[in-house]
Design an enzyme around this catalytic site. Structure first.
Site, PDB file in Angstrom:
ATOM      1  N   GLN A  22       3.146  -1.057  -4.933  1.00 47.23           N
ATOM      2  CA  GLN A  22       2.256   0.078  -5.243  1.00 47.23           C
ATOM      3  C   GLN A  22       2.109   0.957  -4.005  1.00 47.23           C
ATOM      4  O   GLN A  22       1.160   0.807  -3.244  1.00 47.23           O
ATOM      5  CB  GLN A  22       0.894  -0.479  -5.680  1.00 47.23           C
ATOM      6  N   PHE A  23       3.043   1.894  -3.801  1.00 42.52           N
ATOM      7  CA  PHE A  23       2.979   2.739  -2.613  1.00 42.52           C
ATOM      8  C   PHE A  23       1.745   3.637  -2.614  1.00 42.52           C
ATOM      9  O   PHE A  23       1.263   4.055  -1.558  1.00 42.52           O
ATOM     10  CB  PHE A  23       4.256   3.575  -2.451  1.00 42.52           C
ATOM     11  N   THR A  24       1.177   3.912  -3.788  1.00 37.30           N
ATOM     12  CA  THR A  24       0.026   4.820  -3.852  1.00 37.30           C
ATOM     13  C   THR A  24      -1.240   4.226  -3.228  1.00 37.30           C
ATOM     14  O   THR A  24      -2.222   4.947  -3.041  1.00 37.30           O
ATOM     15  CB  THR A  24      -0.266   5.250  -5.306  1.00 37.30           C
TER      16      THR A  24
END
Length: 150
Positions: free
Chosen positions: A78-80
């Protein structure tokens, strides 16, 4: 590294309409990696999360770890998690590591959890995924590694 930990009764992840990972009771993890993260950050978080005492014992106290209840883990990249929303209306993702850095650390983190005897299901790194879970409690925590605090 940053991990959003959600205690769940069940969770699953789908890619293009196909289920690629599913678990029963355990932990749903959203995993983010930033530029400065190293294998030590992955090891720290694997140890911390495997030992988090967030499951209830016979007395109703949060006293048991996922390893003690023989729970499972669903780990989704989950890069966000490193989105910065302080300015403007569009998040800035400059703190998120590039895929060539993030993917090996994400995979290593999962390997370290498996080495502790945990069943670890995953999503598909970089794919658009649909994640479903039944949050149990609800219990949701954010855990940062010492080097991953941004």
């Amino acid at each position: 590294m940053r991990v959003v930990v959600q205690r769940c009764r069940e969770a699953q992840v789908n890619v293009a309409g196909e289920m690629v990972g599913a678990i029963g009771p355990g932990l749903m993890l959203l995993v983010g990696v930033t530029h400065e993260d190293t294998e030590q950050d992955a090891a720290y978080l694997a140890e911390k999360i495997a030992g988090l005492r967030i499951f209830e014992d016979e007395a109703g106290k949060m006293n048991l770890a996922v390893t003690e209840i023989v729970g499972e883990i669903l780990s989704v990249s989950q890069f966000t998690l490193y989105g910065d929303c302080r300015k403007g209306r569009r998040p800035n993702f400059m703190a998120a590591a590039r895929p060539e850095t993030a993917e090996p650390l994400y995979e290593r983190f999962n390997e370290l959890l498996r080495a502790k005897g945990l069943t670890v299901e995953t999503g598909v790194f970089g794919a658009e995924m649909d994640v479903e879970l039944t949050n149990w409690g609800p219990v949701t925590l954010i855990v940062d590694s010492p080097g991953g605090e941004s």
